[in-house]
Scaffold this active site. Sequence first.
Site, PDB file in Angstrom:
ATOM      1  CD  GLU A 127      21.929   3.078   5.363  1.00  0.00           C
ATOM      2  OE1 GLU A 127      21.725   3.421   4.195  1.00  0.00           O
ATOM      3  OE2 GLU A 127      22.231   3.868   6.266  1.00  0.00           O
ATOM      4  CE1 TYR A 149      27.691   4.239   3.217  1.00  0.00           C
ATOM      5  CE2 TYR A 149      25.442   3.746   3.942  1.00  0.00           C
ATOM      6  CZ  TYR A 149      26.804   3.766   4.192  1.00  0.00           C
ATOM      7  OH  TYR A 149      27.296   3.325   5.402  1.00  0.00           O
ATOM      8  CE  LYS A 153      30.282   0.297   4.254  1.00  0.00           C
ATOM      9  NZ  LYS A 153      31.675   0.596   4.712  1.00  0.00           N
TER      10      LYS A 153
HETATM   11  P1  NAD Z   1      32.492   9.334   8.174  1.00  0.00           P
HETATM   12  O1  NAD Z   1      32.000   9.836   6.859  1.00  0.00           O
HETATM   13  O2  NAD Z   1      32.289  10.163   9.380  1.00  0.00           O
HETATM   14  O3  NAD Z   1      34.064   9.027   8.075  1.00  0.00           O
HETATM   15  C1  NAD Z   1      34.638   8.431   6.959  1.00  0.00           C
HETATM   16  C2  NAD Z   1      36.151   8.675   7.030  1.00  0.00           C
HETATM   17  O4  NAD Z   1      36.764   8.024   5.913  1.00  0.00           O
HETATM   18  C3  NAD Z   1      36.535  10.152   6.939  1.00  0.00           C
HETATM   19  O5  NAD Z   1      37.522  10.455   7.910  1.00  0.00           O
HETATM   20  C4  NAD Z   1      37.110  10.300   5.537  1.00  0.00           C
HETATM   21  O6  NAD Z   1      38.091  11.323   5.420  1.00  0.00           O
HETATM   22  C5  NAD Z   1      37.694   8.916   5.323  1.00  0.00           C
HETATM   23  N1  NAD Z   1      37.807   8.575   3.894  1.00  0.00           N
HETATM   24  C6  NAD Z   1      36.867   8.730   2.929  1.00  0.00           C
HETATM   25  N2  NAD Z   1      37.352   8.318   1.746  1.00  0.00           N
HETATM   26  C7  NAD Z   1      38.618   7.865   1.961  1.00  0.00           C
HETATM   27  C8  NAD Z   1      39.621   7.293   1.140  1.00  0.00           C
HETATM   28  N3  NAD Z   1      39.410   7.117  -0.174  1.00  0.00           N
HETATM   29  N4  NAD Z   1      40.791   6.929   1.700  1.00  0.00           N
HETATM   30  C9  NAD Z   1      41.009   7.094   3.035  1.00  0.00           C
HETATM   31  N5  NAD Z   1      40.104   7.664   3.865  1.00  0.00           N
HETATM   32  C10 NAD Z   1      38.912   8.028   3.332  1.00  0.00           C
HETATM   33  O7  NAD Z   1      31.837   7.896   8.336  1.00  0.00           O
HETATM   34  P2  NAD Z   1      31.404   7.140   9.681  1.00  0.00           P
HETATM   35  O8  NAD Z   1      30.019   7.496  10.019  1.00  0.00           O
HETATM   36  O9  NAD Z   1      32.478   7.302  10.688  1.00  0.00           O
HETATM   37  O10 NAD Z   1      31.374   5.627   9.142  1.00  0.00           O
HETATM   38  C11 NAD Z   1      32.550   4.825   9.196  1.00  0.00           C
HETATM   39  C12 NAD Z   1      32.241   3.463   8.601  1.00  0.00           C
HETATM   40  O11 NAD Z   1      31.183   2.847   9.312  1.00  0.00           O
HETATM   41  C13 NAD Z   1      31.788   3.532   7.143  1.00  0.00           C
HETATM   42  O12 NAD Z   1      32.382   2.463   6.457  1.00  0.00           O
HETATM   43  C14 NAD Z   1      30.285   3.364   7.217  1.00  0.00           C
HETATM   44  O13 NAD Z   1      29.780   2.767   6.055  1.00  0.00           O
HETATM   45  C15 NAD Z   1      30.147   2.456   8.417  1.00  0.00           C
HETATM   46  N6  NAD Z   1      28.888   2.570   9.172  1.00  0.00           N
HETATM   47  C16 NAD Z   1      28.429   3.787   9.574  1.00  0.00           C
HETATM   48  C17 NAD Z   1      27.240   3.875  10.316  1.00  0.00           C
HETATM   49  C18 NAD Z   1      26.729   5.210  10.807  1.00  0.00           C
HETATM   50  O14 NAD Z   1      25.615   5.275  11.332  1.00  0.00           O
HETATM   51  N7  NAD Z   1      27.487   6.316  10.688  1.00  0.00           N
HETATM   52  C19 NAD Z   1      26.532   2.720  10.644  1.00  0.00           C
HETATM   53  C20 NAD Z   1      27.037   1.473  10.206  1.00  0.00           C
HETATM   54  C21 NAD Z   1      28.216   1.422   9.488  1.00  0.00           C
END
Ligand code: NAD
Length: 324
Positions: A127, A149, A153
């Site tokens: 994204e 968002y 990132k």
């Molecule tokens: P998610 O929202 O399911 O999980 C995020 C986790 O981070 C949660 O367990 C939350 O408690 C923790 N968290 C949030 N703020 C925090 C803080 N300040 N300190 C410590 N922990 C904290 O997200 P996800 O879907 O598992 O995504 C994980 C990573 O992968 C993210 O960085 C996201 O940008 C990236 N990502 C996600 C996708 C997708 O499709 N879901 C695709 C590409 C990249």
Amino acid sequence: MKILVTGGAGFIGAHYTRGLLAGAYPDSDHAEVTVLDKLTYAGNLANLPTGHPRLRFVHGDVTDRALLQRLVPGHDAVVHFAAESHVDRSITGATQFVCTNVVGTQCLADVCAAANVAPLVYVSTDEVYGSIAEGTWDESCPLAPNSPYAASKAAGELMARSYWRTHGLDVRITRCSNNYGPYQHIEKLIPHFVTNLLSGRPVPLYGDGGNVREWMHVSDHCRAVHLVTVKGKAGSVYNIGGDTSLSNKEVTERLLRLCGADWSQVRYVSDRRGHDRRYALDASLIRKELGFVPRIAFDEGLADTVRWYRDNPAWWKPLERAQP
Ligand code: NAD
């Protein structure tokens, strides 16, 4: 190998942690894992094994420098998943996205640099590139994020990169397409639609349903992240693409079929503000350099995912009750 996984109680971080503990990735046998997670609404201890001898869970915030200074030393790698991750929430309130995704990344990079702990793998997203009408993005394309968002990132990426250029910290960045699989929070499109359909409720489809995304099973994404952690190059960026490009309408069609429902269950709702039309990655670099090829075909992975939600209402029903 001792790995610190931030955000390891979330959807992807927990999958990665379970994989590490199971020795599912190259060079991950006997890995010791520290999970640091704030347990926001998106974090869930039920995503992790209980009482595993090689797993240590630390409840805390990536912006807590004093905690990081105690925690980071002694690890061989830091894989940084922790983030605010839901685009819709960033539209109604972006401040927490900046705190966690930008300031949290800066704190982590700072402490890693001071403690000489590396690599720091920053798990980013496709994204950050914005929206592309045709063709694909490779890693040299400019960042043009459109949602708060995606902007947070992208800012986190740039912050991490600056620690590589300025402090010589071994930083590696991954940009993956949309993930799907078990244990994903029900606010995200696929689990939201599946749990609504399994509960006999209609599903909301944004705009004309023509927004196009690439889909990757979470286990393929985690395998790619681990390859970058053990074999990637310092300062590199790797696109992680899924080859499966579908409009939201096409995904909905499949979910209706898998859940035994039809189009009468679909409600078209006004489009998300600033909704990117199409994402498309050129993922040839990670194939060429690290030999990464996704293994799970979308239709097979999606059927398994729907089965998982059907079999595990005890995991997602409490999340339904907690929805705002
Ligand atoms: P998610 O929202 O399911 O999980 C995020 C986790 O981070 C949660 O367990 C939350 O408690 C923790 N968290 C949030 N703020 C925090 C803080 N300040 N300190 C410590 N922990 C904290 O997200 P996800 O879907 O598992 O995504 C994980 C990573 O992968 C993210 O960085 C996201 O940008 C990236 N990502 C996600 C996708 C997708 O499709 N879901 C695709 C590409 C990249």
